[in-house]
Scaffold this motif. Structure first.
Motif, PDB file in Angstrom:
ATOM      1  N   ASN A   8       0.813  -1.216   0.000  1.00  0.00           N
ATOM      2  CA  ASN A   8       0.000   0.000   0.000  1.00  0.00           C
ATOM      3  C   ASN A   8       0.849   1.269   0.000  1.00  0.00           C
ATOM      4  N   LYS A   9       2.003   1.239   0.649  1.00  0.00           N
ATOM      5  CA  LYS A   9       2.887   2.411   0.647  1.00  0.00           C
ATOM      6  C   LYS A   9       3.420   2.687  -0.756  1.00  0.00           C
ATOM      7  N   VAL A  10       3.620   1.616  -1.523  1.00  0.00           N
ATOM      8  CA  VAL A  10       4.211   1.746  -2.855  1.00  0.00           C
ATOM      9  C   VAL A  10       3.162   2.111  -3.907  1.00  0.00           C
ATOM     10  N   VAL A  11       1.965   1.548  -3.821  1.00  0.00           N
ATOM     11  CA  VAL A  11       0.985   1.726  -4.897  1.00  0.00           C
ATOM     12  C   VAL A  11      -0.110   2.747  -4.585  1.00  0.00           C
ATOM     13  N   SER A  12      -0.085   3.333  -3.385  1.00  0.00           N
ATOM     14  CA  SER A  12      -1.079   4.348  -3.051  1.00  0.00           C
ATOM     15  C   SER A  12      -0.667   5.697  -3.634  1.00  0.00           C
ATOM     16  N   GLU A  13      -1.538   6.683  -3.503  1.00  0.00           N
ATOM     17  CA  GLU A  13      -1.229   8.027  -3.972  1.00  0.00           C
ATOM     18  C   GLU A  13      -0.434   8.833  -2.950  1.00  0.00           C
ATOM     19  N   GLU A  14      -0.332   8.339  -1.736  1.00  0.00           N
ATOM     20  CA  GLU A  14       0.376   9.061  -0.683  1.00  0.00           C
ATOM     21  C   GLU A  14       1.865   9.159  -1.012  1.00  0.00           C
ATOM     22  N   PRO A  15       2.417  10.375  -0.995  1.00  0.00           N
ATOM     23  CA  PRO A  15       3.837  10.541  -1.344  1.00  0.00           C
ATOM     24  C   PRO A  15       4.759   9.814  -0.365  1.00  0.00           C
ATOM     25  N   SER A  53       7.957   9.593   2.083  1.00  0.00           N
ATOM     26  CA  SER A  53       8.627  10.543   2.961  1.00  0.00           C
ATOM     27  C   SER A  53      10.094  10.651   2.548  1.00  0.00           C
ATOM     28  N   GLN A  54      10.699  11.762   2.901  1.00  0.00           N
ATOM     29  CA  GLN A  54      12.119  11.938   2.625  1.00  0.00           C
ATOM     30  C   GLN A  54      12.908  10.986   3.513  1.00  0.00           C
ATOM     31  N   ASN A  55      13.993  10.445   2.969  1.00  0.00           N
ATOM     32  CA  ASN A  55      14.890   9.549   3.694  1.00  0.00           C
ATOM     33  C   ASN A  55      14.201   8.302   4.221  1.00  0.00           C
ATOM     34  N   GLY A  56      13.195   7.821   3.495  1.00  0.00           N
ATOM     35  CA  GLY A  56      12.499   6.605   3.888  1.00  0.00           C
ATOM     36  C   GLY A  56      13.359   5.372   3.651  1.00  0.00           C
ATOM     37  N   GLN A  57      12.935   4.266   4.219  1.00  0.00           N
ATOM     38  CA  GLN A  57      13.661   3.007   4.072  1.00  0.00           C
ATOM     39  C   GLN A  57      13.538   2.493   2.639  1.00  0.00           C
ATOM     40  N   THR A  58      14.608   1.914   2.133  1.00  0.00           N
ATOM     41  CA  THR A  58      14.668   1.400   0.773  1.00  0.00           C
ATOM     42  C   THR A  58      14.846  -0.112   0.801  1.00  0.00           C
ATOM     43  N   ALA A  59      14.127  -0.799  -0.070  1.00  0.00           N
ATOM     44  CA  ALA A  59      14.279  -2.253  -0.179  1.00  0.00           C
ATOM     45  C   ALA A  59      15.700  -2.576  -0.621  1.00  0.00           C
ATOM     46  N   PRO A  60      16.254  -3.693  -0.144  1.00  0.00           N
ATOM     47  CA  PRO A  60      17.662  -4.014  -0.429  1.00  0.00           C
ATOM     48  C   PRO A  60      18.037  -4.001  -1.911  1.00  0.00           C
ATOM     49  N   GLN A  61      17.172  -4.522  -2.801  1.00  0.00           N
ATOM     50  CA  GLN A  61      17.548  -4.564  -4.223  1.00  0.00           C
ATOM     51  C   GLN A  61      17.578  -3.172  -4.854  1.00  0.00           C
ATOM     52  N   PHE A  62      17.028  -2.163  -4.158  1.00  0.00           N
ATOM     53  CA  PHE A  62      17.029  -0.794  -4.671  1.00  0.00           C
ATOM     54  C   PHE A  62      18.227   0.023  -4.172  1.00  0.00           C
ATOM     55  N   VAL A  63      18.988  -0.517  -3.245  1.00  0.00           N
ATOM     56  CA  VAL A  63      20.141   0.205  -2.706  1.00  0.00           C
ATOM     57  C   VAL A  63      21.270   0.165  -3.729  1.00  0.00           C
ATOM     58  N   LYS A 105       4.900   7.827  -8.847  1.00  0.00           N
ATOM     59  CA  LYS A 105       5.237   8.326  -7.508  1.00  0.00           C
ATOM     60  C   LYS A 105       6.732   8.179  -7.228  1.00  0.00           C
ATOM     61  N   HIS A 106       7.303   7.050  -7.619  1.00  0.00           N
ATOM     62  CA  HIS A 106       8.725   6.815  -7.363  1.00  0.00           C
ATOM     63  C   HIS A 106       9.585   7.791  -8.166  1.00  0.00           C
ATOM     64  N   LEU A 107       9.271   7.936  -9.456  1.00  0.00           N
ATOM     65  CA  LEU A 107      10.032   8.875 -10.281  1.00  0.00           C
ATOM     66  C   LEU A 107       9.892  10.305  -9.771  1.00  0.00           C
ATOM     67  N   ASN A 108       8.665  10.721  -9.478  1.00  0.00           N
ATOM     68  CA  ASN A 108       8.425  12.077  -9.015  1.00  0.00           C
ATOM     69  C   ASN A 108       9.169  12.350  -7.703  1.00  0.00           C
ATOM     70  N   HIS A 109       9.156  11.375  -6.804  1.00  0.00           N
ATOM     71  CA  HIS A 109       9.843  11.521  -5.514  1.00  0.00           C
ATOM     72  C   HIS A 109      11.326  11.828  -5.730  1.00  0.00           C
ATOM     73  N   HIS A 110      11.970  11.049  -6.578  1.00  0.00           N
ATOM     74  CA  HIS A 110      13.412  11.225  -6.761  1.00  0.00           C
ATOM     75  C   HIS A 110      13.753  12.409  -7.656  1.00  0.00           C
ATOM     76  N   LEU A 111      12.930  12.721  -8.609  1.00  0.00           N
ATOM     77  CA  LEU A 111      13.193  13.918  -9.411  1.00  0.00           C
ATOM     78  C   LEU A 111      13.024  15.169  -8.563  1.00  0.00           C
ATOM     79  N   THR A 112      12.047  15.170  -7.674  1.00  0.00           N
ATOM     80  CA  THR A 112      11.870  16.262  -6.722  1.00  0.00           C
ATOM     81  C   THR A 112      13.074  16.338  -5.781  1.00  0.00           C
ATOM     82  N   GLN A 113      13.561  15.174  -5.340  1.00  0.00           N
ATOM     83  CA  GLN A 113      14.739  15.119  -4.479  1.00  0.00           C
ATOM     84  C   GLN A 113      15.914  15.847  -5.129  1.00  0.00           C
TER      85      GLN A 113
END
Length: 152
Positions: free
Chosen positions: A71-78, A80-90, A141-149
């Protein structure tokens, strides 16, 4: 409020325009990743769909991911900054900016060209079958989060 539809060419091209505004020296507003690492990190979402690079979670882990993370990944809720990242995304190693940028742009275009109907009901790597809205939210949401970052 619905997120912009990444499957629409105008939206995907707007996102690509933001990616093209990045330079190898663009600094993030938060977090530890370089811009090249961020692009490689964003590519993982697409690698999970188009490449067989990452091991699939076992049934128990998939159940946990669906229960606690989906739900955190597929919802519309943005995110948070510095949130936890799944291991394969590190991404810890340095990456080539141009290679990662071009890979991401190509993935975005491929996804847009395949279209939302291709993704409707498609199995995700970690969460089971997702509908069009869930896939859109996952991508945009993922792209927008990091482009905003990185200020674009």
């Amino acid at each position: 409020m619905a997120l912009p539809n990444i499957f629409k060419k105008s939206v995907s091209e707007e996102v690509i325009g933001r990616i093209n505004a990045l330079t190898p020296s663009t600094q993030g507003k938060w977090g530890k990743m370089s811009v090249s690492q961020m692009l490689a990190h964003c590519n993982v979402s697409y690698e999970l769909i188009y490449e067989n690079k990452h091991p699939k979670p076992n049934a128990f882990m998939k159940f946990i991911l669906k229960l606690l993370v989906k739900n955190k990944v597929v919802s519309e809720e943005p995110y948070s900054q510095n949130g936890q990242t799944a291991p394969q995304f590190v991404v810890k190693e340095d990456k080539d900016f141009e290679i990662e940028k071009n890979r991401l742009i190509n993935y975005i275009r491929k996804t847009q060209e395949l279209g939302e109907n291709y993704f409707d009901g498609k199995e995700s790597h970690s969460f089971g079958a997702l509908n069009i809205t869930e896939w859109n939210n996952l991508f945009y949401k993922h792209l927008n989060h990091h482009l905003t970052q990185f200020g674009v």
